[in-house]
Motif scaffolding. Structure first.
Motif, short mmCIF file in Angstrom:
data_model
loop_
_atom_site.label_atom_id
_atom_site.label_comp_id
_atom_site.label_asym_id
_atom_site.label_seq_id
_atom_site.Cartn_x
_atom_site.Cartn_y
_atom_site.Cartn_z
N ILE A 1 -7.60 47.93 9.15
CA ILE A 1 -8.72 47.26 9.61
C ILE A 1 -8.29 47.25 11.45
CG2 ILE A 1 -9.75 46.10 7.99
CD1 ILE A 1 -8.13 43.65 9.16
N TRP B 1 -14.64 44.91 15.43
CA TRP B 1 -14.39 44.01 14.60
C TRP B 1 -15.17 42.79 14.60
CZ3 TRP B 1 -12.49 39.12 16.47
CH2 TRP B 1 -12.33 39.36 17.59
N TYR C 1 -7.35 44.81 1.34
CA TYR C 1 -8.18 44.59 2.27
C TYR C 1 -8.02 43.04 2.59
CZ TYR C 1 -10.04 49.05 1.19
OH TYR C 1 -10.24 50.33 0.79
N LEU D 1 -16.83 41.71 11.33
CA LEU D 1 -16.21 40.15 10.83
C LEU D 1 -16.75 39.05 11.34
CD1 LEU D 1 -12.35 41.55 11.19
CD2 LEU D 1 -13.84 41.83 9.21
N SER E 1 -14.17 43.48 5.60
CA SER E 1 -12.73 44.19 6.10
C SER E 1 -12.72 45.69 5.47
CB SER E 1 -11.72 43.42 5.59
OG SER E 1 -11.26 42.35 6.18
#
Length: 322
Positions: free
Chosen positions: A98, A196, A309, A200, A250
């Motif tokens: 990631i 991200w 992950y 996320l 992720s």
């Protein structure tokens, strides 16, 4: 309906649809033998005179999709660039899966402020489990699949189970106040936020519009990830839908490095606990609803999703900084 997201130079290995005859099979074989420089960007029976025409009376679910080879085109343009070199999956750590420069800077700030502690396992792969398969092999759900879960659990929305109507109204009011400050769709389609952040932290870009019944992509991604996780009848720890959702986020973030051509499409997928519950119900999992409204599942703690992950909130002491 099958929606293959391919990032390989080769044709999809999925079985041919019933509407395609021997002509299609032969055409696929001929195209597979072509060099990369002559491979077409899209292979579809409607645009290939050598394939058998599709039967108009075929079943509704029998709809062929174009095979994308965007990454192959990039490799032809940039040659053997390090950016497009696929590393050995067995050695990839959670960070490498990631990792990005923007996320590295954010984690460095959290670490300097003593808000986060990352163990060695975050930087090294100590798991023997293989990575989850890419979206190339993902099968899309349809709205009827989602509706079955909603009919079974009428109080289920994209954020999970709601206990009272007041809770729903409070959630919508909170999202509406957030939406008034900026346009979430504009942020999702621009470079304002890093990948991200969008994947996320989708709650920061949620405007409260839309419905779980139309979240086809999010539910399909959840099904694709969960069906690769074995369930267990007897476990020491159950995982909540919210926890599993963090791992799937992720996993979704990791796919951006595998298929960079699909970056803008993947940024539009916002995953929440409700999508995990729909996926679990679709797969026939035992849905355990507790008094607090949280939903838990018995899955193996050794499955690839949980070992390869990252669940980023697990590493935060005071949560995300803002």
């Amino acid at each position: 309906m099958t929606q293959p997201f391919t990032s390989d130079d080769r044709l999809s290995s999925a079985p041919l649809l019933s509407g395609q005859g021997k002509g299609a099979e032969g055409s696929v074989g001929r195209l597979s033998n072509l060099p990369d420089s002559e491979q077409p960007a899209i292979v579809h029976p409607n645009f290939d005179p050598n394939q058998t025409p599709l039967d108009p009376a075929r079943p509704l679910r029998d709809i062929p999709e174009p095979t994308r080879r965007g990454n192959g085109q990039l490799r032809r343009l940039y040659g053997k660039s390090v950016r497009f070199t696929q590393p050995n999956e067995d050695s990839l750590s959670k960070w490498r899966l990631i990792g990005s420069e923007a996320l590295a800077e954010h984690l460095a700030l959290l670490d300097a402020a003593k808000l986060i502690t990352l163990p060695d396992s975050f930087y090294h792969n100590y798991s023997e489990q293989p990575l989850l398969s890419s979206f190339e092999h993902m099968t899309l759900l349809d709205m009827a699949d989602i509706q079955r879960a909603i009919r079974r659990y009428p109080n289920l929305d994209r954020y999970g189970f709601t206990k009272t109507e007041t809770t729903v109204d409070d959630q919508k009011n909170k999202l509406q106040k957030t939406a008034n400050s900026y346009d979430p769709d504009e942020l999702l389609s621009s470079l304002y936020a890093d990948d991200w952040q969008v994947i996320l932290q989708p709650q920061q870009f949620e405007g409260g519009e839309g419905s779980l019944a139309t979240d086809i992509m999010a539910c399909s991604v959840a099904v694709h990830a969960l069906k690769q996780c074995p369930t267990r009848k007897s476990v020491n720890q159950s995982y909540s839908a919210a926890q599993i959702c963090e791992y799937v986020r992720s996993y979704l973030l990791s796919q951006l490095s595998i298929a960079p051509m699909q970056r803008n499409q993947y940024r539009q997928i916002r995953l929440f606990a409700g999508h995990i519950i729909v996926a679990a119900y679709h797969l026939g999992w035992d849905v355990q609803i507790r008094a607090d409204g949280e939903c838990y599942f018995n899955i193996s703690s050794r499955c690839s999703l949980l070992t390869r992950y990252a669940n980023m909130p697990d590493y935060h002491i005071n949560g995300w900084s803002s």
